[in-house]
Design a protein around this motif. Sequence first.
Motif, mmCIF file in Angstrom:
data_model
loop_
_atom_site.group_PDB
_atom_site.id
_atom_site.type_symbol
_atom_site.label_atom_id
_atom_site.label_comp_id
_atom_site.label_asym_id
_atom_site.label_seq_id
_atom_site.Cartn_x
_atom_site.Cartn_y
_atom_site.Cartn_z
ATOM 1 N N ALA A 6 0.816 -1.216 0.000
ATOM 2 C CA ALA A 6 0.000 0.000 0.000
ATOM 3 C C ALA A 6 0.849 1.266 0.000
ATOM 4 C CB ALA A 6 -0.940 -0.001 1.201
ATOM 5 N N ASP A 7 0.326 2.307 -0.642
ATOM 6 C CA ASP A 7 0.965 3.624 -0.643
ATOM 7 C C ASP A 7 0.455 4.488 0.503
ATOM 8 O OD1 ASP A 7 2.231 3.123 -3.255
ATOM 9 O OD2 ASP A 7 0.199 3.303 -4.046
ATOM 10 N N VAL A 8 -0.819 4.279 0.857
ATOM 11 C CA VAL A 8 -1.491 5.123 1.845
ATOM 12 C C VAL A 8 -2.335 4.245 2.759
ATOM 13 C CG1 VAL A 8 -3.076 7.073 2.196
ATOM 14 C CG2 VAL A 8 -1.651 6.979 0.142
ATOM 15 N N TYR A 9 -2.365 4.618 4.037
ATOM 16 C CA TYR A 9 -3.294 3.960 4.974
ATOM 17 C C TYR A 9 -4.260 5.015 5.488
ATOM 18 C CZ TYR A 9 -5.213 1.917 9.229
ATOM 19 O OH TYR A 9 -6.076 1.471 10.204
ATOM 20 N N SER A 36 -10.465 6.656 15.239
ATOM 21 C CA SER A 36 -11.097 6.235 16.497
ATOM 22 C C SER A 36 -10.091 5.687 17.495
ATOM 23 C CB SER A 36 -12.153 5.159 16.217
ATOM 24 O OG SER A 36 -11.540 3.956 15.788
ATOM 25 N N GLY A 37 -8.923 5.293 17.002
ATOM 26 C CA GLY A 37 -7.918 4.694 17.880
ATOM 27 C C GLY A 37 -8.014 3.191 17.962
ATOM 28 N N VAL A 38 -9.015 2.609 17.286
ATOM 29 C CA VAL A 38 -9.199 1.165 17.373
ATOM 30 C C VAL A 38 -8.036 0.413 16.731
ATOM 31 C CG1 VAL A 38 -10.468 0.853 15.212
ATOM 32 C CG2 VAL A 38 -10.933 -0.661 17.130
ATOM 33 N N ASP A 39 -7.308 1.077 15.820
ATOM 34 C CA ASP A 39 -6.207 0.401 15.128
ATOM 35 C C ASP A 39 -4.862 0.538 15.830
ATOM 36 O OD1 ASP A 39 -5.743 3.065 14.648
ATOM 37 O OD2 ASP A 39 -6.032 2.958 12.475
ATOM 38 N N ARG A 40 -4.822 1.229 16.948
ATOM 39 C CA ARG A 40 -3.521 1.446 17.584
ATOM 40 C C ARG A 40 -2.913 0.167 18.150
ATOM 41 N NH1 ARG A 40 -6.837 4.478 21.230
ATOM 42 N NH2 ARG A 40 -7.329 3.301 23.113
ATOM 43 N N ASP A 98 -5.702 10.623 8.327
ATOM 44 C CA ASP A 98 -6.909 10.521 9.156
ATOM 45 C C ASP A 98 -8.117 11.031 8.353
ATOM 46 O OD1 ASP A 98 -8.942 10.854 11.087
ATOM 47 O OD2 ASP A 98 -7.484 11.222 12.671
ATOM 48 N N ILE A 99 -9.168 10.207 8.283
ATOM 49 C CA ILE A 99 -10.363 10.596 7.507
ATOM 50 C C ILE A 99 -11.553 10.917 8.413
ATOM 51 C CG2 ILE A 99 -9.729 9.391 5.388
ATOM 52 C CD1 ILE A 99 -11.486 7.046 6.316
ATOM 53 N N SER A 100 -11.266 11.304 9.660
ATOM 54 C CA SER A 100 -12.369 11.520 10.610
ATOM 55 C C SER A 100 -12.716 12.995 10.829
ATOM 56 C CB SER A 100 -12.025 10.889 11.965
ATOM 57 O OG SER A 100 -10.914 11.555 12.556
#
Length: 299
Positions: A75-78, A83-87, A104-106
Amino acid sequence: RFSLALKLAVVMSIVFAGSVVARDKIVIAVSFAPYANMVQAIGGDEVEVVTLLPPGTDMRYYKPHPKEIKDFSLADVYLTDGSGVDRAWLPRFKQVKQTIKIVDISEGIVWLAGEGNEPNPYLWLSPKQMAKISTNIRVVLSKLRPERDSYFVAKHVFFLRKLNQVDDELEAAVRRLPKDARTFIATRPLFTYLAQDYDLQPQVVEVSGKVAKSKDVKKIVELGRKTGAKMVFVPPQFDKLAVESFKRDFGAKVVEVNFLTYDFLDNAKSMANVINEIAAALRKDRPTLNLPKPKQLKK
């Protein structure tokens, strides 16, 4: 010989062209399938989407598998939902792709409390919240590939039409419900955005696993009778005996909600359909009073 060589040349040119197209795409990683749906819908032919959590995964206990880690490395971008759920698991992914751009898309999201008083990540259960996220995704794509801005804008407009249609269906369905019939029961606290955005009243009875314990079923039945709840939201393949009990003991409509489904709008459509069924049934149970017409004043 010439014919065979020509055919081989054509085939190689097609393969080569396909590989060039694949290399030209922006490879975008997202955490959950609903976001993958939107990125693909708005990005179209310009993107390739990698979804980190496989369908049916419980994010609370997720640990990355080799395949997801390998996909992430391409991937180039994440796109993080903020929300912090991925930390808990993002550091493992970043080990294999330290140069990845994280966006961040939030923006514009007002977080509500979820499980463990953490921000509730289940934005996609409300079309209104997803409209905000979709705009953020469009902006990100336009920044990544400015020369394709008009393409992304057009794709976004088309997607918003579908999103707004479902939003209208949900709003119209809820308006048909009397205020005292807008309570629903859920087996996990996932629907706070849906409840807030569509004037519904959630009641949560925590049930872990697909087989509900007898005490959980009893608690839901008692709560249903007490509150007059007309709906119960459960995960797919939830205990069928418990479902029958909810229908029999307090007349609830039971809605199976696949919380991480790719086609997240299907969940909202199912909810709107069930709400319409309940509203129609209530109109039969609560017929409009046939009041006498007021007398006309004599001239």
